[in-house]
Scaffold this active site. Structure first.
Site, PDB file in Angstrom:
ATOM      1  N   ASP A  13       0.837  -1.201   0.000  1.00 42.67           N
ATOM      2  CA  ASP A  13       0.000   0.000   0.000  1.00 42.67           C
ATOM      3  C   ASP A  13       0.872   1.250   0.000  1.00 42.67           C
ATOM      4  OD1 ASP A  13      -2.374  -1.412   0.024  1.00 42.67           O
ATOM      5  OD2 ASP A  13      -2.503  -1.471   2.205  1.00 42.67           O
ATOM      6  N   ARG A  89       0.825  -7.343  -6.145  1.00 39.08           N
ATOM      7  CA  ARG A  89       0.230  -6.069  -6.559  1.00 39.08           C
ATOM      8  C   ARG A  89       0.611  -4.913  -5.637  1.00 39.08           C
ATOM      9  NH1 ARG A  89      -5.698  -5.697  -4.055  1.00 39.08           N
ATOM     10  NH2 ARG A  89      -5.349  -6.949  -2.200  1.00 39.08           N
ATOM     11  N   SER A 139      -9.345 -10.579  -0.254  1.00 43.65           N
ATOM     12  CA  SER A 139      -9.855 -11.156  -1.501  1.00 43.65           C
ATOM     13  C   SER A 139      -9.018 -12.351  -1.920  1.00 43.65           C
ATOM     14  CB  SER A 139      -9.835 -10.091  -2.603  1.00 43.65           C
ATOM     15  OG  SER A 139      -8.509  -9.608  -2.790  1.00 43.65           O
ATOM     16  N   LYS A 184     -17.114 -11.939   9.759  1.00 43.82           N
ATOM     17  CA  LYS A 184     -17.203 -10.510  10.045  1.00 43.82           C
ATOM     18  C   LYS A 184     -17.656  -9.741   8.792  1.00 43.82           C
ATOM     19  CE  LYS A 184     -14.304  -7.330   9.639  1.00 43.82           C
ATOM     20  NZ  LYS A 184     -15.157  -6.276   9.079  1.00 43.82           N
ATOM     21  N   ASN A 186     -19.749  -6.869   6.569  1.00 48.54           N
ATOM     22  CA  ASN A 186     -20.421  -5.583   6.734  1.00 48.54           C
ATOM     23  C   ASN A 186     -21.860  -5.757   6.238  1.00 48.54           C
ATOM     24  OD1 ASN A 186     -20.333  -5.422   3.895  1.00 48.54           O
ATOM     25  ND2 ASN A 186     -18.431  -4.253   3.930  1.00 48.54           N
ATOM     26  N   ASP A 255      -9.581  -4.330   9.153  1.00 45.99           N
ATOM     27  CA  ASP A 255      -8.513  -5.250   9.545  1.00 45.99           C
ATOM     28  C   ASP A 255      -8.058  -4.977  10.982  1.00 45.99           C
ATOM     29  OD1 ASP A 255      -8.541  -6.407   6.998  1.00 45.99           O
ATOM     30  OD2 ASP A 255      -7.126  -4.925   6.216  1.00 45.99           O
TER      31      ASP A 255
END
Length: 317
Positions: A13, A89, A139, A184, A186, A255
């Site tokens: 990230d 990635r 994912s 978990k 949403n 997370d």
């Protein structure tokens, strides 16, 4: 090591900021900040921040995989890298400083290959007996079967390991059909589990109970964003509502929530207290900039607020 996390589709990230986003212009960005990312990787990082330990198992390849490994080592996170042939990635987040708007660019994950997928399964099969919790999060890579997390949950069950699955789409639906210990979702993911486009607040409890009664999960921790979380078991429905905070970035909040929750459970805390730690960690992550996760002092402050609020409510009854 009581906690293990699994990340099949990690990311590096990268976050930066600019004054204003403009088309057709050469934009001058601030010095970028790099963090290792992706579901389980972030969960392990949050656990480390909160004073706990875990083993992060993840698939990583190429120079980006090397960078993730290096950054995790710097943070003191125990890791087991499953090598893949393709480059892992990178994701990019840009903050427009003049408005506070965030622009998040998620890149597609690389195929990791059947050999590496099998190596991930073998890593779970070979976990030692002292592992009590497994977090399968994030994912799936494009070449992983939709039922991969369900298979992971079955392996965990055979080893008497409690498995928490935090994913979305077909991977979540398939895992639920195979049965997991903790999920978990949403509200959007809860809708998917119910086979609906969307659900209202009035029906979320009924749908969650139905999922539990169908044996898809033993425990549901439904993330409600700024409104905290709903805890659903066979016998109870309860809400943990955090204080209102000024949000800077929601990256990594889910997370962080899982990290706080699973660390607390591993220490033998009651489910309600564990979810308080999770909500506190998730809320704390929203007040940090960019891709930074929660900070321990913020988590402790919010947890204490939640505990004091509960005591005050009990005293007024």
């Amino acid at each position: 090591m009581k906690i293990v996390t699994l990340t099949l589709n990690p990311a590096l990230d990268k976050s930066t900021s600019i004054d204003r986003l403009q088309a057709q212009k050469k934009l001058r960005c601030e010095e970028p900040v790099y963090h290792p990312g992706g579901g389980g990787v972030n969960v392990s990082r949050a656990i480390k921040i909160l004073g706990g330990d875990s083993l992060a198992i993840y698939a990583g390849g190429g120079p980006v995989g090397d960078k993730i490994e290096e950054l995790l080592k710097k943070e003191g996170v125990n890791q087991q890298r499953i090598s893949i042939k393709k480059n892992t990635r990178e994701n990019l987040m840009v903050v427009e400083s003049s408005t506070g708007n965030q622009y998040r660019f998620g890149m597609p994950g690389a195929e990791i290959g059947q050999e590496s997928l099998q190596n991930c399964l073998d890593a779970i099969k070979n976990l030692p007996d002292d592992v009590k919790y497994l977090v399968a999060s994030g994912s799936l890579p494009p070449d992983a079967p939709d039922d991969f997390y369900g298979t992971i949950a079955e392996i965990a069950r055979s080893k008497n390991i409690k498995c928490l699955v935090d994913t979305s789409g077909k991977a979540l639906v398939k895992a639920s059909k195979m049965g997991v210990c903790i999920m978990k979702p949403n509200l959007g993911e809860l809708s998917s589990l119910a086979g609906k486009e969307e659900i209202s607040g009035m029906e979320q409890e009924e749908i969650a109970k139905k999922i539990i009664n169908e044996g898809k999960a033993d425990i549901l921790i439904v993330s409600l964003g700024a409104r905290g979380a709903m805890i659903v078991t066979k016998d109870t429905v309860e809400y943990i509502v955090p204080p209102t905070v000024k949000q800077d970035s929601t990256v990594g909040a889910g997370d962080s929530m899982v990290g706080g929750l699973i660390l607390s459970l591993s220490r033998g805390d009651a489910l309600q207290d564990a979810v308080k730690w999770g909500v506190a960690a998730g809320t704390a992550a929203t007040i940090t900039p960019g891709t930074e996760l929660c900070r321990k002092k913020d988590v402790e402050k919010i947890f204490n607020w939640l505990s004091e609020k509960e005591t005050t409510n009990a005293d007024t009854k």
